[in-house]
Design an enzyme around this catalytic site. Structure first.
Site, short mmCIF file in Angstrom:
data_model
loop_
_atom_site.label_atom_id
_atom_site.label_comp_id
_atom_site.label_asym_id
_atom_site.label_seq_id
_atom_site.Cartn_x
_atom_site.Cartn_y
_atom_site.Cartn_z
N HIS A 1 3.51 -4.74 2.21
CA HIS A 1 4.53 -5.43 3.01
C HIS A 1 5.89 -4.90 2.62
O HIS A 1 6.13 -4.61 1.45
CB HIS A 1 4.47 -6.95 2.77
CG HIS A 1 5.16 -7.72 3.83
ND1 HIS A 1 6.52 -7.94 3.80
CD2 HIS A 1 4.70 -8.29 4.96
CE1 HIS A 1 6.85 -8.63 4.88
NE2 HIS A 1 5.77 -8.85 5.60
N ASP B 1 -2.15 -10.51 7.62
CA ASP B 1 -3.16 -10.04 8.57
C ASP B 1 -4.53 -9.79 7.94
O ASP B 1 -5.49 -9.52 8.65
CB ASP B 1 -2.67 -8.74 9.23
CG ASP B 1 -1.46 -8.97 10.11
OD1 ASP B 1 -1.48 -9.96 10.85
OD2 ASP B 1 -0.51 -8.18 10.03
N1 ACO Z 1 -2.34 1.41 2.13
C1 ACO Z 1 -2.07 2.46 1.30
N2 ACO Z 1 -0.86 2.77 0.84
C2 ACO Z 1 0.15 2.01 1.26
C3 ACO Z 1 -0.02 0.92 2.10
C4 ACO Z 1 -1.33 0.62 2.54
N3 ACO Z 1 -1.59 -0.41 3.36
N4 ACO Z 1 1.17 0.33 2.36
C5 ACO Z 1 2.09 1.06 1.69
N5 ACO Z 1 1.47 2.06 1.01
C6 ACO Z 1 2.11 3.03 0.10
C7 ACO Z 1 2.88 4.08 0.87
O1 ACO Z 1 2.07 5.19 1.19
C8 ACO Z 1 3.97 4.44 -0.13
O2 ACO Z 1 3.39 5.26 -1.13
P1 ACO Z 1 4.28 6.41 -1.84
O3 ACO Z 1 5.33 5.66 -2.60
O4 ACO Z 1 3.31 7.13 -2.69
O5 ACO Z 1 4.85 7.24 -0.73
C9 ACO Z 1 4.27 3.09 -0.80
O6 ACO Z 1 3.06 2.31 -0.68
C10 ACO Z 1 5.42 2.31 -0.16
O7 ACO Z 1 5.15 2.22 1.23
P2 ACO Z 1 6.26 2.23 2.37
O8 ACO Z 1 5.74 3.02 3.51
O9 ACO Z 1 7.58 2.64 1.79
O10 ACO Z 1 6.30 0.72 2.72
P3 ACO Z 1 7.03 0.08 3.98
O11 ACO Z 1 7.75 -1.09 3.46
O12 ACO Z 1 7.83 1.09 4.73
O13 ACO Z 1 5.82 -0.36 4.93
C11 ACO Z 1 4.03 -1.62 5.80
C12 ACO Z 1 5.32 -1.65 4.96
C13 ACO Z 1 4.32 -0.98 7.16
C14 ACO Z 1 3.58 -3.06 6.04
C15 ACO Z 1 2.94 -0.84 5.04
O14 ACO Z 1 2.64 -1.47 3.81
C16 ACO Z 1 1.69 -0.64 5.86
O15 ACO Z 1 1.60 0.30 6.65
N6 ACO Z 1 0.64 -1.55 5.71
C17 ACO Z 1 -0.54 -1.47 6.51
C18 ACO Z 1 -0.31 -2.08 7.90
C19 ACO Z 1 -0.18 -3.58 7.84
O16 ACO Z 1 -0.98 -4.28 7.22
N7 ACO Z 1 0.84 -4.10 8.53
C20 ACO Z 1 1.10 -5.53 8.62
C21 ACO Z 1 2.27 -5.94 7.78
S1 ACO Z 1 2.56 -7.67 7.86
C22 ACO Z 1 3.25 -7.89 9.39
O17 ACO Z 1 3.97 -7.09 9.89
C23 ACO Z 1 2.91 -9.05 10.11
#
Ligand code: ACO
Length: 437
Positions: free
Chosen positions: A313, A370
């Site tokens: 998140h 989710d």
């Molecule tokens: N699985 C694997 N790795 C992940 C995940 C994940 N679900 N989420 C983040 N990471 C990793 C990223 O690859 C990144 O790694 P790095 O530092 O090695 O590059 C690190 O964690 C930070 O991630 P960001 O992309 O900077 O996080 P951001 O805050 O931009 O994205 C998001 C948040 C979009 C929710 C992300 O965690 C994601 O894509 N999750 C999966 C989709 C999801 O469940 N969305 C629902 C969110 S809740 C809502 O909106 C209602």
């Protein structure tokens, strides 16, 4: 809204820009969140700030929801989400978000009365459903139909806040009818109209599942679960869809069109669409258990765009408090309904693996709202392609509250970020027959 000056601390942050010292005011919110006020930065210095993804940008003052991602706190209008989910109905929480305080009995009765009064949609709107292709995505139907409402109910005049209470109730009531009708149409089944003697959630379940050949009995336990789900989704401050509603509304567009835009933002798999993606992921793992290791490895591979759906998140760096409540609700609901869903075992296994894996630990990646919601929706019979529609139903009061708050804000301006241009510098025009490939 209280005057934002109230939150000025009198302290400033100093910024040294090529020897010119700027004193930027420091402001502090009611829960202690601090910000550097850069609103006059460009005018004073010629500089803008760069913050892709708005990770550090506060776009507004808001009195609606407080969220502390480090400690896993989520409050609506000052009330803890856990308490609201346990003790309120969705309709009470919708009222709270829209009106700033929990309703008295009379206020609640009046609000319920409005929801009942506006539950039908204009019969001419029903023809629209006939012209979507049979496999049309429910989220696109929902956003189109909500947009269309402004043609059938155009009485919001010059003043966007005129009759806002009626328009809000109308929208909250009608979205439920639109959602269930779109499901019935996708099944080719006759529509079930709202009934005056059913609660908001009971009515929705009845409109979804009642049929002339198999009458549906609304179970109170399912109503309780649905209330909880919708309450937990009702607001989440400046997330992608809410920010969309605000930015679209800031251009002066009507409430229906702004909400329609928010529905489209919610649709994305990185946002509300994740609840559908989680179930698809769990189903693939269920078909072949080897996929579990494969998905964990893919999620950890920085060269692979795959992400574990329902994990991570932008704001929470600990367990999402909504996911904690839903994990418990998931166990309870499946038990009450006597459902044995193998996807729940897989979800628990993924969580166990992830929470003990260095990759997820280092990045503070926990289950989000989710992760467990889809398993509950499945148990109560909601089809997977309706999951994000369910999210929209829940989020609607939050979207409206933000739209309303923005319209009431005396400092409101059109939302318009800037950019750092990195394209070609100005160059001479080349006539067509002198251009090289
Ligand atoms: N699985 C694997 N790795 C992940 C995940 C994940 N679900 N989420 C983040 N990471 C990793 C990223 O690859 C990144 O790694 P790095 O530092 O090695 O590059 C690190 O964690 C930070 O991630 P960001 O992309 O900077 O996080 P951001 O805050 O931009 O994205 C998001 C948040 C979009 C929710 C992300 O965690 C994601 O894509 N999750 C999966 C989709 C999801 O469940 N969305 C629902 C969110 S809740 C809502 O909106 C209602």
């Amino acid at each position: 809204m209280k005057k934002p000056d109230r939150y000025a601390t009198g302290r400033t942050a100093q910024l040294d820009l090529d020897g010119k010292i700027l004193h930027l005011p420091i402001i502090e919110g009611s829960e202690g969140e601090r910000a550097i006020d850069i609103r006059s930065l460009r005018a004073d210095s010629g500089f803008i700030t760069l913050d892709s993804g708005y990770t550090n940008t506060g776009s507004c003052f808001s009195e609606i929801t407080y969220l502390d991602g480090e400690q896993g706190i989520l409050n609506y209008r000052g009330y803890d989400i856990k308490e609201l989910a346990e003790r309120c109905t969705f309709v009470e929480v919708a009222y709270l978000l829209l009106h700033s305080s929990l309703p008295t009995r009379e206020e609640l009765d009046h609000f319920r009365h409005l929801l009942g009064q506006y539950a039908l949609i204009h019969e001419d709107m029903i023809h629209f459903f006939d012209h979507f292709p049979p496999n049309a995505t429910p989220m696109s139907i929902l956003s189109s139909m909500v947009n269309v409402l402004c043609n059938f109910y155009p009485e919001m005049g010059e003043d966007p806040l005129q009759d806002i209470d009626v328009t809000s109730a109308r929208l909250i009531s009608k979205i439920r009818t639109i959602a269930s009708f779109s499901y019935k149409k996708s099944m080719g089944h006759p529509l079930v109209y709202p009934k005056a003697d059913l609660s908001y959630c009971g009515n929705f379940l009845n409109m979804m599942f009642d049929s002339p050949v198999r009458p549906y009995v609304v179970r109170p336990e399912v109503v309780v679960t649905l209330n909880k789900l919708l309450i937990l989704h009702a607001d989440h401050e400046q997330n992608c869809s809410t920010s969309t509603v605000r930015i679209v509304g800031s251009a002066g567009v009507n409430l229906y069109a702004s909400i329609s835009a928010g529905i489209n933002a919610l649709w994305g798999p990185l946002h509300g669409g994740a609840n559908e993606a989680v179930i698809k992921m769990l189903e693939t793992i269920h078909k072949d258990k080897d996929n579990l290791k494969k998905y964990i490895a893919k999620a950890k591979d920085r060269n692979d765009p795959f992400r574990l759906s329902g994990f991570g998140h932008r704001v929470y760096k600990t367990y999402d408090p909504r996911a904690l409540i839903l994990k418990e609700a998931c166990d309870e609901t499946l038990k009450v309904l006597n459902v044995n869903d193998p996807l729940l075992d897989i979800a628990r296994e993924i969580e166990e693996i992830a929470l003990n894996d260095q990759y997820f630990i280092e990045r503070n990646l926990y289950p989000n709202v989710d992760f467990y919601s889809g398993i509950i929706y499945r148990a109560i019979g909601i089809p997977t392609n309706m999951f994000t529609v369910m999210f929209a139903l829940g989020r609607l009061p939050g979207w409206i509250a933000h739209w309303k708050e923005m319209q009431e804000d005396p400092m409101r301006r059109i939302g318009r970020p800037r950019q750092i241009y990195i394209g070609p510098r100005r160059r001479p025009f080349v006539p067509i027959d002198q251009r090289s490939p």
